[in-house]
Design a protein around this motif. Structure first.
Motif, short mmCIF file in Angstrom:
data_model
loop_
_atom_site.label_atom_id
_atom_site.label_comp_id
_atom_site.label_asym_id
_atom_site.label_seq_id
_atom_site.Cartn_x
_atom_site.Cartn_y
_atom_site.Cartn_z
N GLN A 274 29.32 32.09 -12.97
CA GLN A 274 28.46 32.80 -12.01
C GLN A 274 28.04 31.82 -10.92
N HIS B 37 21.38 38.23 -17.08
CA HIS B 37 20.54 37.07 -16.74
C HIS B 37 19.06 37.46 -16.89
N SER C 248 27.05 39.36 -23.92
CA SER C 248 25.89 38.49 -23.73
C SER C 248 24.94 38.49 -24.93
N PHE D 209 28.39 32.02 -18.55
CA PHE D 209 28.98 32.97 -17.61
C PHE D 209 29.40 32.23 -16.36
N THR E 250 29.96 43.43 -20.60
CA THR E 250 29.16 42.24 -20.28
C THR E 250 27.91 42.18 -21.15
N SER F 238 23.17 33.47 -9.28
CA SER F 238 22.28 33.02 -10.37
C SER F 238 20.83 32.85 -9.91
N ASN G 283 26.27 40.70 -14.38
CA ASN G 283 25.85 39.30 -14.51
C ASN G 283 24.34 39.13 -14.35
#
Ligand SMILES: C[S@@+](CC[C@H](N)C(=O)[O-])C[C@H]1O[C@@H](n2cnc3c(N)ncnc32)[C@H](O)[C@@H]1O
Length: 300
Positions: free
Chosen positions: A231, A263, A294, A229, A290, A236, A259
């Motif tokens: 990011q 994560h 993922s 990704f 997303t 992050s 995101n």
């Protein structure tokens, strides 16, 4: 000493939305609708000053100093609205130009139009409040379909990619990608990216890789299949700061585009439950995309 306004002047002022724009009588509004109505007009006044200078050269502090005037009531919402509108401004301008919905009257109130179009396309649901909202909501479908055409024409999948495309590459800052460990391990991602780029592991976050400034990975197969990704480092750091363990139940209160949600799912190794909340219907769609990309599960 200033002159005391006449009764007529006071009446006129109450009719113009406070920013010199010619709006008819203020509608009677309640609660959230009322504060959104005023925040848009306050944001438009500040945006006018910012755009008269140069939005790029003005420091954020100068927007803040304009916001912290006593006349701005809802400072937090107004500040957020201005920053988001500025971020999306090149897209908003392109959409308005391509849809040709603005006549001279609305062009004279362009800052308020930018703010409302931001809300219509990317932000809160817009209640039909003032004249400007009414006018632009009548053209909501045209604005949305023009945006879709723009994405197609620029060959990007979503608005975030379009924003990135509009931004001049920053020649000083490195690019970061987060490896989605639900799909690929960090060393395999490193090896694959090394075939084409100079890439290193970040010294703080184990699933983050650093690439040279200006590296464009938008169409990279690892991005397209959700193995990595794009990011930033700050973004992050959020999920690791929580340090979630597999099996935890976590709430992501403002989730789209997702995101940090995915994560969290990677750090929790698909075990446990993540409740992702998102207010905006259009952005819920993006959040779901997303999550699907993922390969995360257990996200409600
Ligand atoms: C900056 S974005 C979040 C980015 C996201 N955390 C990520 O890392 O991809 C903020 C999101 O919060 C949503 N939002 C704002 N207020 C909210 C609320 N009260 N409840 C749920 N979502 C909200 C907005 O619609 C927007 O999509």
């Amino acid at each position: 000493m200033g002159r005391v306004p006449t009764k007529q002047q006071k009446n006129n002022r109450s009719k113009d939305g406070g920013d010199g724009t010619q709006e008819k009588q203020k509608p009677s509004l309640k609660g959230a609708e009322r504060s959104a109505y005023f925040a848009r007009r306050e944001a438009a006044k500040v945006l006018r000053v910012v755009l008269q200078g140069d939005a790029n050269r003005r420091a954020l502090a100068s927007i803040k100093s304009l916001i912290y005037k006593p006349s701005v009531r809802n400072k937090k919402a107004t500040f957020a609205l201005i920053c988001q509108t500025l971020k999306h401004l090149p897209i908003i301008k392109d959409v308005l130009e391509a849809s040709s919905i603005l006549n001279t009257k609305w062009k004279r109130q362009q800052e308020l139009v930018y703010i409302i179009v931001y809300d219509i396309l990317f932000g809160q649901a817009v209640a039909v409040a003032g004249d400007a909202e009414k006018y632009l909501m009548r053209h909501k479908n045209a604005l949305q379909s023009t945006l879709k055409q723009l994405l197609l024409r620029r060959n990007v999948k979503n608005v975030e990619q379009l924003i990135a495309l509009n931004q001049l590459p920053d020649v000083s800052l490195p690019r970061y990608v987060r490896v989605n460990t639900l799909k690929l391990d960090v060393d395999s991602a490193l090896l694959e990216l090394k075939e084409k780029y100079s890439v290193e592991k970040d010294d703080l976050l184990p699933d983050l890789l650093i690439l040279p400034p200006g590296t464009d990975l938008h169409d990279h197969p690892l991005v397209n299949n959700g193995s990595i990704f794009m990011q930033g480092k700050a973004s992050s750091m959020v999920a690791p700061a929580l340090n979630p363990e597999p099996g935890w139940e976590v709430i992501d209160a403002c989730a789209a585009p997702g995101n940090k949600t995915v994560h969290l799912a990677a750090l929790m190794k698909r075990k446990g439950r993540i409740i992702a909340c998102e207010l905006n219907k259009q952005r819920i769609k993006r959040l779901k995309e997303t999550i699907k990309l993922s390969g995360a599960s257990s996200i409600l």
